[in-house]
Design a protein around this motif. Structure first.
Motif, PDB file in Angstrom:
ATOM      1  N   UNK A  35      42.722   2.981 -47.602  1.00 42.38           N
ATOM      2  CA  UNK A  35      43.568   4.096 -48.034  1.00 42.38           C
ATOM      3  C   UNK A  35      42.922   5.438 -47.687  1.00 42.38           C
ATOM      4  N   UNK A  36      41.620   5.538 -47.898  1.00 43.02           N
ATOM      5  CA  UNK A  36      40.902   6.768 -47.559  1.00 43.02           C
ATOM      6  C   UNK A  36      41.001   7.045 -46.067  1.00 43.02           C
ATOM      7  N   UNK A  37      40.796   6.018 -45.265  1.00 46.88           N
ATOM      8  CA  UNK A  37      40.874   6.187 -43.815  1.00 46.88           C
ATOM      9  C   UNK A  37      42.270   6.624 -43.389  1.00 46.88           C
ATOM     10  N   UNK A  38      43.300   6.013 -43.959  1.00 51.59           N
ATOM     11  CA  UNK A  38      44.677   6.363 -43.601  1.00 51.59           C
ATOM     12  C   UNK A  38      44.960   7.827 -43.922  1.00 51.59           C
ATOM     13  N   UNK A  39      44.527   8.278 -45.089  1.00 50.06           N
ATOM     14  CA  UNK A  39      44.747   9.678 -45.467  1.00 50.06           C
ATOM     15  C   UNK A  39      44.003  10.611 -44.513  1.00 50.06           C
ATOM     16  N   UNK A  40      42.752  10.313 -44.232  1.00 48.00           N
ATOM     17  CA  UNK A  40      41.954  11.184 -43.365  1.00 48.00           C
ATOM     18  C   UNK A  40      42.519  11.226 -41.949  1.00 48.00           C
ATOM     19  N   UNK A  41      42.884  10.071 -41.408  1.00 47.50           N
ATOM     20  CA  UNK A  41      43.407  10.022 -40.039  1.00 47.50           C
ATOM     21  C   UNK A  41      44.769  10.710 -39.961  1.00 47.50           C
ATOM     22  N   UNK A  42      45.582  10.543 -40.982  1.00 43.68           N
ATOM     23  CA  UNK A  42      46.916  11.155 -40.964  1.00 43.68           C
ATOM     24  C   UNK A  42      46.837  12.677 -40.975  1.00 43.68           C
ATOM     25  N   UNK A  92      32.090  18.132 -45.206  1.00 45.05           N
ATOM     26  CA  UNK A  92      31.991  19.591 -45.163  1.00 45.05           C
ATOM     27  C   UNK A  92      31.489  20.044 -46.533  1.00 45.05           C
ATOM     28  N   UNK A  93      30.231  20.455 -46.637  1.00 39.14           N
ATOM     29  CA  UNK A  93      29.629  20.764 -47.943  1.00 39.14           C
ATOM     30  C   UNK A  93      30.466  21.775 -48.739  1.00 39.14           C
ATOM     31  N   UNK A  94      30.705  21.411 -49.993  1.00 39.49           N
ATOM     32  CA  UNK A  94      31.434  22.283 -50.885  1.00 39.49           C
ATOM     33  C   UNK A  94      32.945  22.281 -50.686  1.00 39.49           C
ATOM     34  N   UNK A  95      33.425  21.558 -49.676  1.00 39.32           N
ATOM     35  CA  UNK A  95      34.865  21.574 -49.389  1.00 39.32           C
ATOM     36  C   UNK A  95      35.489  20.175 -49.429  1.00 39.32           C
ATOM     37  N   UNK A  96      34.897  19.216 -48.735  1.00 37.44           N
ATOM     38  CA  UNK A  96      35.484  17.871 -48.734  1.00 37.44           C
ATOM     39  C   UNK A  96      35.155  17.115 -47.468  1.00 37.44           C
ATOM     40  N   UNK A  97      36.104  16.285 -47.014  1.00 31.07           N
ATOM     41  CA  UNK A  97      35.901  15.451 -45.833  1.00 31.07           C
ATOM     42  C   UNK A  97      36.952  15.767 -44.775  1.00 31.07           C
ATOM     43  N   UNK A  98      36.559  15.540 -43.524  1.00 25.65           N
ATOM     44  CA  UNK A  98      37.459  15.815 -42.402  1.00 25.65           C
ATOM     45  C   UNK A  98      37.295  14.733 -41.341  1.00 25.65           C
ATOM     46  N   UNK A  99      38.413  14.229 -40.823  1.00 23.10           N
ATOM     47  CA  UNK A  99      38.360  13.278 -39.718  1.00 23.10           C
ATOM     48  C   UNK A  99      38.292  14.089 -38.429  1.00 23.10           C
ATOM     49  N   UNK A 100      37.210  13.908 -37.663  1.00 26.14           N
ATOM     50  CA  UNK A 100      36.925  14.806 -36.542  1.00 26.14           C
ATOM     51  C   UNK A 100      37.110  14.174 -35.164  1.00 26.14           C
ATOM     52  N   UNK A 101      37.379  12.877 -35.084  1.00 25.22           N
ATOM     53  CA  UNK A 101      37.512  12.222 -33.776  1.00 25.22           C
ATOM     54  C   UNK A 101      38.882  12.504 -33.165  1.00 25.22           C
ATOM     55  N   UNK A 102      38.927  12.436 -31.831  1.00 24.29           N
ATOM     56  CA  UNK A 102      40.200  12.580 -31.125  1.00 24.29           C
ATOM     57  C   UNK A 102      41.058  11.348 -31.379  1.00 24.29           C
ATOM     58  N   UNK A 103      42.358  11.557 -31.558  1.00 21.11           N
ATOM     59  CA  UNK A 103      43.282  10.473 -31.878  1.00 21.11           C
ATOM     60  C   UNK A 103      44.369  10.410 -30.827  1.00 21.11           C
ATOM     61  N   UNK A 104      44.691   9.192 -30.393  1.00 18.87           N
ATOM     62  CA  UNK A 104      45.838   8.988 -29.502  1.00 18.87           C
ATOM     63  C   UNK A 104      46.871   8.153 -30.237  1.00 18.87           C
TER      64      UNK A 104
END
Length: 282
Positions: A35-42, A92-104
C-alpha cells in the motif's frame, strides 16, 4: 491516476492486481508495504508527509511513526536499496517520503471494447450450505433489484448478507446476458484504487486517465449485474463509484452489501434503496 501497470528499474507494479514483479517473477511483499509503495508511486516526484502516508495506508487506525519506518525499511529491502543511497524512495528530512525513480506507464494492447469481459473470469462463489429460511426475502429481492438497479443489503456481521447476495445473483443469472461480476472489497483499503480494482476483479483493464468514466463507457449498453461485497470500510468511495456508474449507464445493475453501522449518504442511492438483512426464519 494510476494506469494498468507502472515500471521503474527492473520492477513492474500492477496496483489493481496488487502485484509487484521483477521481470516475470512475482515478489512477496506485505500488504502494508505494498500500500505504501502504491501511494508513493502514484504520486511520484511529490513529497508525501508521514502523517498523510499513515492516514492513507492505515485508514482511521492509530499507528506510531515507528510502524511506518519499519514498513519503509522492509520495502527498501525488497527493492534492493538502502536509505543512504536511495534509488526509489527518498526520505526528505522534516517533510516525508518521495518516490524519485523514473516511471514508465504500460497500457493494455486490446481496445477498450475488448477489455471488459464480465462474468467470464470469475464465477460466483459457491455457497457452503443450502439456503434455508430466506425464500420470501429472495423472492421479493428478485423482483425489486432489476427495477431499482442499485440496492444495498445491510446488516450486522455474520447475519448472511453475502450468502443472500450470492443466492440472489444466482437466481438472476439468466436476466443479465452481459454476465455477473462478484467483487469482494474486503481486500482493498485504498479508495484511489477502487475503480481499477473493481474492473480488474471483473475481468477488465482500465488504462485512461479517468478510470471511472472509462469503466462507465465500457459498461454502457451492457446488461450486467455487479455485486460489490463488504463495502462498509469504504462506503463513501463505493457510493461515489456506484452512483456514477448507475447514472452513466443504461443497463447496469449493482447489488452491494454493507455493515449495519455504515454512514450512508443522506440523499444518495445508498440511502433510499436499502434492504435490512435479518436472521433467517425457521
Amino acid at each position: 491516476m494510476i494506469s494498468a501497470a507502472l515500471s521503474f528499474g527492473s520492477f513492474t507494479l500492477v496496483p489493481a492486481e496488487r502485484l509487484l514483479l521483477v521481470g516475470d517473477q512475482r515478489l512477496r511483499i506485505g500488504s502494508r508495504a505494498l500500500d505504501i509503495l502504491i501511494v508513493l508511486v502514484s504520486r511520484a516526484g511529490e513529497v508525501i508527509s508521514k502523517d498523510e502516508l499513515v492516514s492513507l495506508v492505515w485508514r482511521n487506525t492509530f499507528v506510531e511513526e515507528n510502524n511506518l519506518r519499519v514498513h519503509i525499511a522492509s520495502l527498501r529491502k525488497i527493492l534492493g536499496e538502502s536509505s543512504d543511497a536511495p534509488q526509489y524512495i527518498s526520505n526528505v528530512p522534516g517533510r516525508g517520503y518521495c518516490f524519485v525513480a523514473a516511471i514508465s506507464h504500460k497500457t493494455s494492447p486490446v481496445t477498450p471494447d475488448e477489455q471488459l469481459t464480465f462474468g467470464g473470469k470469475l464465477p460466483l462463489p459457491r455457497l457452503a450450505n443450502r439456503i434455508i429460511g430466506r425464500e420470501a426475502m429472495l423472492d421479493l429481492l428478485e423482483r425489486q433489484l432489476p427495477e431499482q438497479r442499485l440496492l444495498t443489503l445491510v446488516g450486522p456481521g455474520g447475519i448472511g448478507k453475502t450468502t443472500v447476495a450470492i443466492a440472489l445473483a444466482d437466481r438472476l443469472k439468466d436476466h443479465y446476458p452481459g454476465g455477473i461480476a462478484f467483487v469482494d472489497l474486503a481486500g482493498i483499503s485504498n479508495g484511489a484504487l477502487l475503480t481499477a480494482f473493481i474492473a480488474t476483479k471483473a475481468g477488465g483493464v482500465l488504462t485512461s486517465s479517468d478510470p471511472l468514466a472509462e469503466l462507465a463507457r465500457q459498461l454502457n449498453h451492457r446488461s450486467v449485474l455487479l455485486v460489490l461485497d463488504c463495502c462498509e470500510h469504504m462506503i463513501d468511495e463505493v457510493a461515489v463509484v456506484a452512483e456514477t456508474l448507475i447514472a452513466e449507464t443504461q443497463q447496469l445493475t449493482i447489488l452491494a452489501t454493507a455493515g449495519s453501522r455504515c454512514a450512508f449518504r443522506p440523499n444518495g442511492f445508498f440511502a433510499c434503496r436499502r434492504w435490512i438483512v435479518q436472521a433467517p426464519t425457521k
